[in-house]
Write a protein that holds these residues in place. Sequence first.
Motif, PDB file in Angstrom:
ATOM      1  N   PRO A  97      -6.822   6.111   7.137  1.00 38.32           N
ATOM      2  CA  PRO A  97      -7.304   7.234   6.316  1.00 38.32           C
ATOM      3  C   PRO A  97      -6.213   8.173   5.807  1.00 38.32           C
ATOM      4  CG  PRO A  97      -8.624   7.000   8.304  1.00 38.32           C
ATOM      5  CD  PRO A  97      -7.469   6.062   8.444  1.00 38.32           C
ATOM      6  N   ASP A  98      -5.219   8.465   6.633  1.00 40.02           N
ATOM      7  CA  ASP A  98      -4.247   9.480   6.234  1.00 40.02           C
ATOM      8  C   ASP A  98      -3.001   8.902   5.593  1.00 40.02           C
ATOM      9  OD1 ASP A  98      -5.669  11.796   6.941  1.00 40.02           O
ATOM     10  OD2 ASP A  98      -5.302  11.355   9.051  1.00 40.02           O
ATOM     11  N   MET A  99      -2.990   7.595   5.346  1.00 47.42           N
ATOM     12  CA  MET A  99      -1.837   7.012   4.665  1.00 47.42           C
ATOM     13  C   MET A  99      -2.182   6.830   3.186  1.00 47.42           C
ATOM     14  SD  MET A  99      -0.634   4.302   7.570  1.00 47.42           S
ATOM     15  CE  MET A  99       1.068   4.076   7.109  1.00 47.42           C
ATOM     16  N   THR A 100      -1.148   6.778   2.366  1.00 48.34           N
ATOM     17  CA  THR A 100      -1.403   6.682   0.925  1.00 48.34           C
ATOM     18  C   THR A 100      -1.863   5.276   0.570  1.00 48.34           C
ATOM     19  OG1 THR A 100       0.810   5.934   0.373  1.00 48.34           O
ATOM     20  CG2 THR A 100       0.485   8.309   0.517  1.00 48.34           C
ATOM     21  N   LEU A 101      -2.320   5.141  -0.659  1.00 45.50           N
ATOM     22  CA  LEU A 101      -2.766   3.827  -1.114  1.00 45.50           C
ATOM     23  C   LEU A 101      -1.598   2.844  -1.113  1.00 45.50           C
ATOM     24  CD1 LEU A 101      -5.197   4.806  -3.990  1.00 45.50           C
ATOM     25  CD2 LEU A 101      -5.705   4.224  -1.635  1.00 45.50           C
ATOM     26  N   VAL A 102      -0.402   3.321  -1.464  1.00 47.59           N
ATOM     27  CA  VAL A 102       0.770   2.443  -1.461  1.00 47.59           C
ATOM     28  C   VAL A 102       1.002   1.910  -0.052  1.00 47.59           C
ATOM     29  CG1 VAL A 102       3.257   2.340  -1.822  1.00 47.59           C
ATOM     30  CG2 VAL A 102       1.826   3.646  -3.396  1.00 47.59           C
ATOM     31  N   GLU A 103       0.973   2.820   0.922  1.00 46.73           N
ATOM     32  CA  GLU A 103       1.204   2.402   2.304  1.00 46.73           C
ATOM     33  C   GLU A 103       0.100   1.463   2.781  1.00 46.73           C
ATOM     34  OE1 GLU A 103       3.568   6.326   3.975  1.00 46.73           O
ATOM     35  OE2 GLU A 103       1.419   6.406   3.658  1.00 46.73           O
ATOM     36  N   ASN A 104      -1.132   1.770   2.382  1.00 46.35           N
ATOM     37  CA  ASN A 104      -2.230   0.896   2.768  1.00 46.35           C
ATOM     38  C   ASN A 104      -2.108  -0.482   2.121  1.00 46.35           C
ATOM     39  OD1 ASN A 104      -4.384   1.908   4.616  1.00 46.35           O
ATOM     40  ND2 ASN A 104      -4.188   3.707   3.298  1.00 46.35           N
ATOM     41  N   ALA A 105      -1.571  -0.517   0.912  1.00 39.79           N
ATOM     42  CA  ALA A 105      -1.370  -1.811   0.254  1.00 39.79           C
ATOM     43  C   ALA A 105      -0.369  -2.629   1.057  1.00 39.79           C
ATOM     44  CB  ALA A 105      -0.868  -1.605  -1.170  1.00 39.79           C
ATOM     45  N   LEU A 106       0.636  -1.948   1.597  1.00 39.88           N
ATOM     46  CA  LEU A 106       1.660  -2.634   2.381  1.00 39.88           C
ATOM     47  C   LEU A 106       1.081  -3.227   3.665  1.00 39.88           C
ATOM     48  CD1 LEU A 106       4.812  -3.051   2.841  1.00 39.88           C
ATOM     49  CD2 LEU A 106       4.640  -1.029   4.283  1.00 39.88           C
ATOM     50  N   LEU A 107       0.116  -2.497   4.265  1.00 36.41           N
ATOM     51  CA  LEU A 107      -0.330  -2.858   5.616  1.00 36.41           C
ATOM     52  C   LEU A 107      -0.854  -4.279   5.700  1.00 36.41           C
ATOM     53  CD1 LEU A 107      -1.929   0.444   6.883  1.00 36.41           C
ATOM     54  CD2 LEU A 107       0.215  -0.607   7.559  1.00 36.41           C
TER      55      LEU A 107
ATOM     56  N   LEU B 298     -12.647   3.524  -2.671  1.00 34.75           N
ATOM     57  CA  LEU B 298     -11.815   2.948  -1.614  1.00 34.75           C
ATOM     58  C   LEU B 298     -12.253   1.509  -1.343  1.00 34.75           C
ATOM     59  CD1 LEU B 298      -9.557   3.409   0.329  1.00 34.75           C
ATOM     60  CD2 LEU B 298     -11.179   4.311   1.974  1.00 34.75           C
ATOM     61  N   GLN B 299     -13.551   1.279  -1.427  1.00 38.25           N
ATOM     62  CA  GLN B 299     -14.052  -0.070  -1.230  1.00 38.25           C
ATOM     63  C   GLN B 299     -13.455  -1.018  -2.270  1.00 38.25           C
ATOM     64  OE1 GLN B 299     -15.857  -0.917   1.300  1.00 38.25           O
ATOM     65  NE2 GLN B 299     -16.156  -3.054   0.740  1.00 38.25           N
ATOM     66  N   LYS B 300     -13.422  -0.572  -3.533  1.00 42.02           N
ATOM     67  CA  LYS B 300     -12.822  -1.402  -4.575  1.00 42.02           C
ATOM     68  C   LYS B 300     -11.360  -1.683  -4.233  1.00 42.02           C
ATOM     69  CE  LYS B 300     -14.503   1.271  -8.041  1.00 42.02           C
ATOM     70  NZ  LYS B 300     -14.663   1.750  -9.418  1.00 42.02           N
ATOM     71  N   PHE B 301     -10.704  -0.677  -3.688  1.00 41.97           N
ATOM     72  CA  PHE B 301      -9.287  -0.848  -3.365  1.00 41.97           C
ATOM     73  C   PHE B 301      -9.090  -1.862  -2.240  1.00 41.97           C
ATOM     74  CE2 PHE B 301      -5.352   0.217  -1.173  1.00 41.97           C
ATOM     75  CZ  PHE B 301      -4.465   0.281  -2.227  1.00 41.97           C
ATOM     76  N   VAL B 302      -9.845  -1.739  -1.163  1.00 41.61           N
ATOM     77  CA  VAL B 302      -9.588  -2.638  -0.019  1.00 41.61           C
ATOM     78  C   VAL B 302     -10.015  -4.076  -0.332  1.00 41.61           C
ATOM     79  CG1 VAL B 302      -9.621  -0.845   1.729  1.00 41.61           C
ATOM     80  CG2 VAL B 302     -11.720  -2.043   1.199  1.00 41.61           C
ATOM     81  N   ILE B 303     -11.083  -4.229  -1.103  1.00 43.67           N
ATOM     82  CA  ILE B 303     -11.492  -5.596  -1.477  1.00 43.67           C
ATOM     83  C   ILE B 303     -10.461  -6.175  -2.448  1.00 43.67           C
ATOM     84  CG2 ILE B 303     -13.241  -6.961  -2.656  1.00 43.67           C
ATOM     85  CD1 ILE B 303     -14.441  -6.122  -0.180  1.00 43.67           C
TER      86      ILE B 303
ATOM     87  N   ALA C 162       0.301  -2.001  -5.352  1.00 42.39           N
ATOM     88  CA  ALA C 162      -0.780  -1.015  -5.323  1.00 42.39           C
ATOM     89  C   ALA C 162      -1.271  -0.725  -6.731  1.00 42.39           C
ATOM     90  CB  ALA C 162      -0.307   0.267  -4.639  1.00 42.39           C
ATOM     91  N   ALA C 163      -0.341  -0.605  -7.659  1.00 39.19           N
ATOM     92  CA  ALA C 163      -0.718  -0.318  -9.046  1.00 39.19           C
ATOM     93  C   ALA C 163      -1.547  -1.462  -9.618  1.00 39.19           C
ATOM     94  CB  ALA C 163       0.538  -0.084  -9.888  1.00 39.19           C
ATOM     95  N   ARG C 164      -1.198  -2.700  -9.253  1.00 42.95           N
ATOM     96  CA  ARG C 164      -1.965  -3.840  -9.750  1.00 42.95           C
ATOM     97  C   ARG C 164      -3.406  -3.798  -9.244  1.00 42.95           C
ATOM     98  NH1 ARG C 164       1.251  -8.348  -7.560  1.00 42.95           N
ATOM     99  NH2 ARG C 164      -0.673  -9.540  -7.394  1.00 42.95           N
TER     100      ARG C 164
ATOM    101  N   ASP D  83     -10.171  -1.166 -11.231  1.00 40.76           N
ATOM    102  CA  ASP D  83     -10.620   0.107 -11.783  1.00 40.76           C
ATOM    103  C   ASP D  83     -10.863   1.133 -10.672  1.00 40.76           C
ATOM    104  OD1 ASP D  83     -11.453   1.981 -13.601  1.00 40.76           O
ATOM    105  OD2 ASP D  83     -13.550   1.322 -13.544  1.00 40.76           O
ATOM    106  N   VAL D  84      -9.886   1.285  -9.787  1.00 43.56           N
ATOM    107  CA  VAL D  84      -9.985   2.280  -8.726  1.00 43.56           C
ATOM    108  C   VAL D  84      -9.708   3.640  -9.352  1.00 43.56           C
ATOM    109  CG1 VAL D  84      -9.073   3.021  -6.507  1.00 43.56           C
ATOM    110  CG2 VAL D  84      -9.178   0.593  -7.044  1.00 43.56           C
TER     111      VAL D  84
END
Lengths: 308, 507
Positions: free
Chosen positions: B345-355, B404-409, B378-380, B386-387
Amino acid sequence: MAGISIELLLASLMVAATPILFAAIGEMVVEKSGVLNLGVEGMMITGAICGFAVAVETGSPALGFAGAALGGAGLSLVFALLTQVLLSNQVATGLALTLFGLGFSALIGQGYVGIKPPPTGSLDFGPLSDIPLIGPVLLRHDLLVYVAIALTAAVWAFLRYTRAGLILRAVGESHDSAHALGYKVVRIRVLAIVFGGAMAGLGGAYVSLVRVPQWTEGMTAGAGWIALALVVFGAWRPWRVLLGAYLFGGITVLQLNLQAAGVRVPVELLSISPYLITILVLVVMSSDRRRVALNAPAALGRVFHASS
Amino acid sequence: MTDTLLALDGLTKAYPGVIANDGVSFRIAPGEVHALLGENGAGKSTLVKMIYGLVKPDAGRMALRGAPYTPDRPSEARTNGVAMVFQHFSLFEALDVAENIALGMENPPRRRELAASIRQVSHDYGLPLDPARLVGELSAGERQRVEIIRCLLQNPRLLIMDEPTSVLTPQEVEILFATLRKLSSEGTAILYISHKLDEIRALCDAATVLRRGKVVGTCVPRETTAREMAELMVGTTLHTPERRHRENGETLLELRGVSLPAATPFGTNLHALSLKVQAGEVMGIGGVAGNGQDEFLSVLSGESLQEPGRVFVDGVDIGALPPQTRRSLGVLAAPEERLGHAAAPDMTLVENALLTGSVREKLAPHGLVNWAATRAFAARIIEAFDVRTPNADVAARALSGGNLQKFVIGREILQAPRVLVVNQPTWGVDAAAAATIRQALLDLAGQGAAVIVISQDLDELMEIADRFAALNAGRLTDPRATAGLSLDEIGLMMGGAHDMEVAHAAQ
């Protein structure tokens, strides 16, 4: 072994267990409300010096115990303010509270080193206290020993049978659900924290006014931490906590006696035995993880913020 | 319907940065079943919280039976005869049914009398419930019964139900509707919130549609098609995902008798699951929540390990491999819980993309993070799915659930998995975004991946899955082709209605 009297041993066991029992029962109520207060040691030692100072200044042990409860409760209010209102981390705040309590009590206690407090009298059960074994072991103590046992029973009944106890458990189980039903999560938790502080204070004063009767820096010597462990390993059940406290008290007294009797076991080993054995026994008793998880407050240590 | 039970007049509530409700007005008559429709974030929950006294309106008036109604807290609402069944249940797992019900009442009777009245009400309304059972041991349907009975014991004049059917089997939905119709015939008004338009058409007398906090329309559900209502909610036309014709592929994923003891007291044990999924296939796993979905996903993602000979991908035994090794083999997963499980939750989308992306996208060669490549990844994701976010450097928790759901899927799909497991891929996502996610899952299968979709949304499974199996108390039914499968058959696969039919027959 010849020098050890069973009667004396059992009697002093109850005295040794009482401070831990007070602190542990108080902390159990706090944790049942979903708050983890690691400052028990700090609140105990604050209670120890507040109680000692008040008793010495007024000459009344009763006022001393009242002062100890107030002192412990006062310190716990700081914790309540930080964690419940300002939403600080409970673990860090609790540790800070312990450090603060130790330093604060040392500061106040400077003028009280080497003084004897007014004695706390034993209850008089009349001829009953002459019954063999039962009399000397059970019936020749001061009031606080019985208060601690009564407190255990009261907390047990409170949690099990009263509506207020049900609400307290509900808040500790899920603060979001409790909030959705309209219960005042923060208010309930603050009350629980203050109760826990007062009990820890009483436990501390029992050390400085009855068990040791004198003041030395850091005299609670980790009793607060043992109380914390008892709550967890006693699986948040009052009678198990009492059992753990008595077990710890018993082994403490026994190993002191063994040391005095000059048993050929290294002193270090004897000194750690109460901690080791109490924790081992309680770990074995609470080895059924699923049952323990059922009793553990699910919201323990989680920060509550009414977001909606 | 001449008289009015509850009248809302110009209710407005603003949160920092967003107006949740903007001048909402409507009326509910006694005995009326009134639907409240809207996408996620349309302001339905805020509105009912105001009626239930959990949130105070900034402006506007409410009147109950003609008298001004300004509840300060839920207990005041309850005293006025307003009761609510919550979307995320307001229950306590470690307490028993009677204790849970007592907590929701103003002056609960003594335990023995309370237990008797619980039995009485649960019998009258065909909702069997044992007052002494722990809530943590109950199924989702039974938990909802606890909430409903808690409300019914207080003889409510208005019952608010927030997404009541999202966790029920079709049979349980039927029984719930029978209960609600009985209540309505006794004069209790019901305010019914749901996404499921077919249910609203079957149950409700009137509907109010919210969009971005405003009332955008009203309709009589029985005379309106589901598509018209959906388009009223979304404000645009919807497109349905297309499924391409599929040829039988090789078996890609195989489970042979997977068992798993539950990790928590209220978890579910898995019992000897066996399943084969082909390349290019979408396998739908249905079942009421809490029947082993999380555990099933953890077996495939590598969070729970298996002994050798249980889990195979392409003939390789992966059962004992940890998640990162599985990722390198192309086995990816997107768990249900977005905050705290799928994303930090507290990490950025970039960091979450890395995980989860570091292995397959080679974002951290030699143990050093390549931030430029991570940022591009992350940008891709943000672009392709369409996040809606100001940029990729915001914390995951700042995004709305659907975004966020769109992002993680999207993060998993863009890594071109060979096997993808998703749990509740469109939970809490609005219709347009759900369609995008479903289309992406179908496209992925079209490229030859094996896709396993765990979902409680049966319509979703029927729409995209080739075959369907149900999890029921940790056991998996034999998979069946979705083509030609009826709702009744699915309900039976999901374990029916947990002894409810018997109770109704007994009346």
